[in-house]
Write a protein that holds these residues in place. Sequence first.
Motif, PDB file in Angstrom:
ATOM      1  N   UNK A 136       0.806  -1.218   0.000  1.00  0.00           N
ATOM      2  CA  UNK A 136       0.000   0.000   0.000  1.00  0.00           C
ATOM      3  C   UNK A 136       0.837   1.264   0.000  1.00  0.00           C
ATOM      4  N   UNK A 137       2.125   1.148   0.340  1.00  0.00           N
ATOM      5  CA  UNK A 137       2.981   2.327   0.353  1.00  0.00           C
ATOM      6  C   UNK A 137       3.534   2.648  -1.030  1.00  0.00           C
ATOM      7  N   UNK A 138       3.275   1.770  -1.996  1.00  0.00           N
ATOM      8  CA  UNK A 138       3.569   2.121  -3.379  1.00  0.00           C
ATOM      9  C   UNK A 138       2.442   3.002  -3.924  1.00  0.00           C
ATOM     10  N   UNK A 139       1.222   2.654  -3.550  1.00  0.00           N
ATOM     11  CA  UNK A 139       0.046   3.466  -3.871  1.00  0.00           C
ATOM     12  C   UNK A 139      -1.053   3.045  -2.904  1.00  0.00           C
ATOM     13  N   UNK A 140      -1.705   3.993  -2.273  1.00  0.00           N
ATOM     14  CA  UNK A 140      -2.686   3.624  -1.235  1.00  0.00           C
ATOM     15  C   UNK A 140      -3.858   2.805  -1.751  1.00  0.00           C
ATOM     16  N   UNK A 141      -4.136   2.875  -3.043  1.00  0.00           N
ATOM     17  CA  UNK A 141      -5.276   2.124  -3.590  1.00  0.00           C
ATOM     18  C   UNK A 141      -4.879   0.772  -4.166  1.00  0.00           C
ATOM     19  N   UNK A 142      -3.595   0.432  -4.069  1.00  0.00           N
ATOM     20  CA  UNK A 142      -3.121  -0.827  -4.660  1.00  0.00           C
ATOM     21  C   UNK A 142      -2.873  -1.861  -3.561  1.00  0.00           C
ATOM     22  N   UNK A 143      -3.935  -2.303  -2.931  1.00  0.00           N
ATOM     23  CA  UNK A 143      -3.810  -3.346  -1.916  1.00  0.00           C
ATOM     24  C   UNK A 143      -4.146  -4.706  -2.539  1.00  0.00           C
ATOM     25  N   UNK A 144      -3.826  -5.752  -1.787  1.00  0.00           N
ATOM     26  CA  UNK A 144      -4.052  -7.110  -2.302  1.00  0.00           C
ATOM     27  C   UNK A 144      -5.524  -7.486  -2.189  1.00  0.00           C
ATOM     28  N   UNK A 145      -5.985  -8.225  -3.164  1.00  0.00           N
ATOM     29  CA  UNK A 145      -7.340  -8.757  -3.125  1.00  0.00           C
ATOM     30  C   UNK A 145      -7.387 -10.018  -3.962  1.00  0.00           C
ATOM     31  N   UNK A 146      -8.448 -10.801  -3.778  1.00  0.00           N
ATOM     32  CA  UNK A 146      -8.611 -11.992  -4.603  1.00  0.00           C
ATOM     33  C   UNK A 146      -8.720 -11.629  -6.071  1.00  0.00           C
ATOM     34  N   UNK A 147      -9.408 -10.496  -6.317  1.00  0.00           N
ATOM     35  CA  UNK A 147      -9.582 -10.044  -7.701  1.00  0.00           C
ATOM     36  C   UNK A 147      -8.227  -9.737  -8.334  1.00  0.00           C
ATOM     37  N   UNK A 148      -7.326  -9.122  -7.544  1.00  0.00           N
ATOM     38  CA  UNK A 148      -5.998  -8.827  -8.078  1.00  0.00           C
ATOM     39  C   UNK A 148      -5.249 -10.120  -8.380  1.00  0.00           C
ATOM     40  N   UNK A 149      -5.344 -11.085  -7.469  1.00  0.00           N
ATOM     41  CA  UNK A 149      -4.695 -12.370  -7.722  1.00  0.00           C
ATOM     42  C   UNK A 149      -5.207 -13.016  -8.993  1.00  0.00           C
ATOM     43  N   UNK A 150      -6.535 -12.992  -9.194  1.00  0.00           N
ATOM     44  CA  UNK A 150      -7.123 -13.560 -10.416  1.00  0.00           C
ATOM     45  C   UNK A 150      -6.631 -12.818 -11.652  1.00  0.00           C
ATOM     46  N   UNK A 151      -6.568 -11.485 -11.526  1.00  0.00           N
ATOM     47  CA  UNK A 151      -6.153 -10.680 -12.675  1.00  0.00           C
ATOM     48  C   UNK A 151      -4.700 -10.958 -13.049  1.00  0.00           C
ATOM     49  N   UNK A 152      -3.850 -11.120 -12.047  1.00  0.00           N
ATOM     50  CA  UNK A 152      -2.439 -11.419 -12.328  1.00  0.00           C
ATOM     51  C   UNK A 152      -2.294 -12.798 -12.963  1.00  0.00           C
ATOM     52  N   UNK A 153      -3.114 -13.756 -12.537  1.00  0.00           N
ATOM     53  CA  UNK A 153      -3.071 -15.069 -13.177  1.00  0.00           C
ATOM     54  C   UNK A 153      -3.565 -14.974 -14.621  1.00  0.00           C
ATOM     55  N   UNK A 154      -4.596 -14.145 -14.842  1.00  0.00           N
ATOM     56  CA  UNK A 154      -5.074 -13.931 -16.211  1.00  0.00           C
ATOM     57  C   UNK A 154      -4.020 -13.245 -17.068  1.00  0.00           C
ATOM     58  N   UNK A 184      -0.830 -13.739 -16.743  1.00  0.00           N
ATOM     59  CA  UNK A 184       0.111 -14.790 -17.127  1.00  0.00           C
ATOM     60  C   UNK A 184      -0.444 -15.594 -18.292  1.00  0.00           C
ATOM     61  N   UNK A 185      -1.756 -15.853 -18.262  1.00  0.00           N
ATOM     62  CA  UNK A 185      -2.372 -16.561 -19.379  1.00  0.00           C
ATOM     63  C   UNK A 185      -2.283 -15.727 -20.657  1.00  0.00           C
ATOM     64  N   UNK A 186      -2.450 -14.412 -20.514  1.00  0.00           N
ATOM     65  CA  UNK A 186      -2.365 -13.519 -21.677  1.00  0.00           C
ATOM     66  C   UNK A 186      -0.950 -13.495 -22.249  1.00  0.00           C
ATOM     67  N   UNK A 187       0.053 -13.527 -21.365  1.00  0.00           N
ATOM     68  CA  UNK A 187       1.451 -13.558 -21.817  1.00  0.00           C
ATOM     69  C   UNK A 187       1.716 -14.837 -22.603  1.00  0.00           C
ATOM     70  N   UNK A 188       1.258 -15.979 -22.060  1.00  0.00           N
ATOM     71  CA  UNK A 188       1.437 -17.254 -22.767  1.00  0.00           C
ATOM     72  C   UNK A 188       0.674 -17.251 -24.090  1.00  0.00           C
ATOM     73  N   UNK A 189      -0.538 -16.701 -24.094  1.00  0.00           N
ATOM     74  CA  UNK A 189      -1.374 -16.588 -25.301  1.00  0.00           C
ATOM     75  C   UNK A 189      -0.659 -15.771 -26.370  1.00  0.00           C
ATOM     76  N   UNK A 190      -0.039 -14.659 -25.923  1.00  0.00           N
ATOM     77  CA  UNK A 190       0.653 -13.783 -26.864  1.00  0.00           C
ATOM     78  C   UNK A 190       1.906 -14.456 -27.433  1.00  0.00           C
TER      79      UNK A 190
END
Length: 882
Positions: free
Chosen positions: A679-697, A699-705
């Motif tokens: 959060x000290x990088x940006x106050x609105x950038x905290x961890x969430x399940x949605x963020x975890x899902x998005x980061x996994x997506x 990775x899928x996008x990188x492999x797709x590309x």
Amino acid sequence: MEVIVTHTNADFDAFACLVAARKLYPQAVSVLPTGLDRNVREFYALHQDLLGLTPAREVEQDAITRLIVVETRQARRLGEFQRVAEDPTVELHVFDHHPAMSGDLRGAVNRMMACGAGVTLFVEIFRERQTALTPLEATVLALGLYEDTGALTFSATVPEDLEAGAYLLTHGANLDIVSDYIQRPLDPDQRELLNDLILSTEYVTLGGVRVALATAQTDSYVGELALLTHKLRDIENVDAVFSIARMDETTYLVARSKTDALNVGTLLQRIGGGGHPRASSAAFRGKSVSRVRDILLEALRENLRPEALARQIMSYPARTISPDDSIEQAGEMMTRYGYSGLLVVEDGRILGTLDRQDVDKASHHQLAHAPVKAFLSPNVASVSPDTPLTEIERLLAREEMARLPVVEGGQIIGIVTRTDFLRARYGSRYARSRAEIEWQPNLSESLRSQLPEPICALLERIGQEAADLKVYIVGGFVRDLLLGRPNLDIDLLVERAGVKFSVTLAQSLEARVRVHRRFGTATLTLPDGFRLDIATARLESYRHPAALPDVEPEVPVQEDLQRRDFTMNAMAICLNPGAFGELVDPFGGRFDLKARTLRTLHKFSFVEDPTRIFRAVRFEARFGFRLDEAMESSARWVAAARLIERLSAKRVRTELLLILESDRAEAMFKRLHEMEALKHLHPSLSWSKALGNRLRQAEEAVAWLRALAPGEPFLEWLVRFLAWTDDLASQEAVKFARDRLRMKTHHVEIIETARAQAGLIPGRLQAGAGDAVAVYDAFKGLSLEVMAYIRTNCRSPEIVEAAARYLAELRFSRLEINGNDLIAAGVRQGPAIGRALKETFRARLEGRLKGRQEELAYALENIDSAAAEQNRRRTEEDSPGR
């Protein structure tokens, strides 16, 4: 026929090896060599009926099919069996414990071992095979062991020799017999020869090595010159003894050394002899004593390396303290640098020394506030950089100096301590604690087994080129070597004059060199393209948390390692000859690797440099380690104190990009959140399940590309960055990238485009993925990073399908014709050409055209149709009634 042989003039070790070898080759004939030592000859006279050795003259050499050679690898030492050993049709088996020499025999079986006696090599085999020995056999082997190791006192003795002795005792070795034959009194001829040697002894010092040369001459052969030389060595207080004695037509030379500075095995090998580093011999037929003496002296002058000088062994920089500083300040300085004493200096003049004991006593008496001058010891002597080791020894030992400042041009450039001297005299591992030795093993075998041979040879050459400079490998290479991970990214550290050394090394290696004098670093590129990074050792200190460090150059390697982030990265491997492969591990990094623990060097590490928190999560994810519990508490405190927010944009961006470049970014961001740092990088950038899902997506996008655009470069980290910041409003994400991280303009533009275009795609693709023109128009001009972001956020299979079609089929679509082709066909220049080409391209996308001729015909038809339509409109406009 199998035959076992050893060298002529056999001692007890060679004799015992003959007996031992027959336990391995029971069908073989053990040959009694010519010229046994006197004590061996007398022992054999009593035991020959039990040992069953065969005289050499009774062996038919032409019938030999296998020759087993023990206690030597030199064919010339086998006497009449030299011819057999060199016959390529004879199968050769070799057992030896001597150092390798040029011309060594190589056989179908080669069993070598670095130990004090050849017997030990065979005992190791017996222990492996659980071979039983009779008491007589055990006693014979014990005679060889005790004679060749000086009753386990010679410096060549290794732990396996002691274990061999214990093994032989358990099998009934008789030590009374061993004592009788090893410690035999000298006969009259030997006493007379020893007396002649003593009376003729002369002394020379070469390269700082004190040598005794003893000569004698006798009309008949007197056995055991080696024993007499050993007794002479015990009498003389020198580093090495050489005995030269002429007997009949042969002059014998026997050498004994007590120092690593003189390897007599290598020395005598150069003049026709050989042996161990501390014991060797040679024989010269037809040469006089004086001629052999001259040959020896010439070899000594050519091969003895110069005596070590103060500049080569000193510690630096020499830390000094003012006489007016307090005892408390002196104690803090000693603790910080790990010193046992300091020089007290005023206006460049050395007033004396202050020892740790002085500080402790003063502090005990509540005098920590008192000035240093009240407790200093004024008895101090200095030396020049060129003072030899022998003079340093005199000052330290006889004058009882604890340390000697090294002064050049009125400046103190270093200091020689007693420990510095002891390690220079007796080896770098001498005077170390047990813990230091355990922490700092020699990794030379690991280097040779894990590195390509040319790279290992290069490292050895670099150490040789360093001369009196100390050079080390540092960084991740050392860590990965201990982990068994491939790594050829080699960073070198030189304690002094790193840039100067880099230039000299580049010339020697015929390499290109790029120097960065401001930072004391250089990069060498070898002719084959291999790169070496070289830096000068430096000490770093921080004035306040998150600050850039103040740098002090040219310090010992241990002080340079203090500035490293984690113990596993704070190790070095020495490349200098004599210490090649020795691990320097002052903070226990090797044990942390085994424990899979990530640990900083001290509790203020994260305070001084909060970027180490980012590195910690990267190393955890990369190696599967876990941050030490106390260190994690420190990281949480640093985050809570908002020290991360003090970091410059460049430092945050550098660490963040390293995280984003990894396919384990999800785990790293989660750990940063757990440490309350995210959060000290940006106050609105905290961890969430949605963020975890998005980061996994992502990775899928990188492999797709990668699958749809194989081999095409794109910024993977930017794809992950877009996924990470997706919760921010578009303008906020752009501001974060531009203002907080100071990203390049090009990267910021990609972020802006991605956020702007992603929401427009569904409206552009209402006709679905089947409409090639619509697909092309929807994605035209978008970078690969933007395409991956669309893939990350997309929940519509139709849009994903359309994006894949665009990447795989449509984005490289081109017409084979251009405007020049239409003009050549008679079309007048004008906007009609552009419109025709556009319509032709759309038809090409839809698959209605193939090849140049169809494209040209379609374009011309389009122009004709357009012209006809235009004429029709004009006619209608000009007709009456309108």
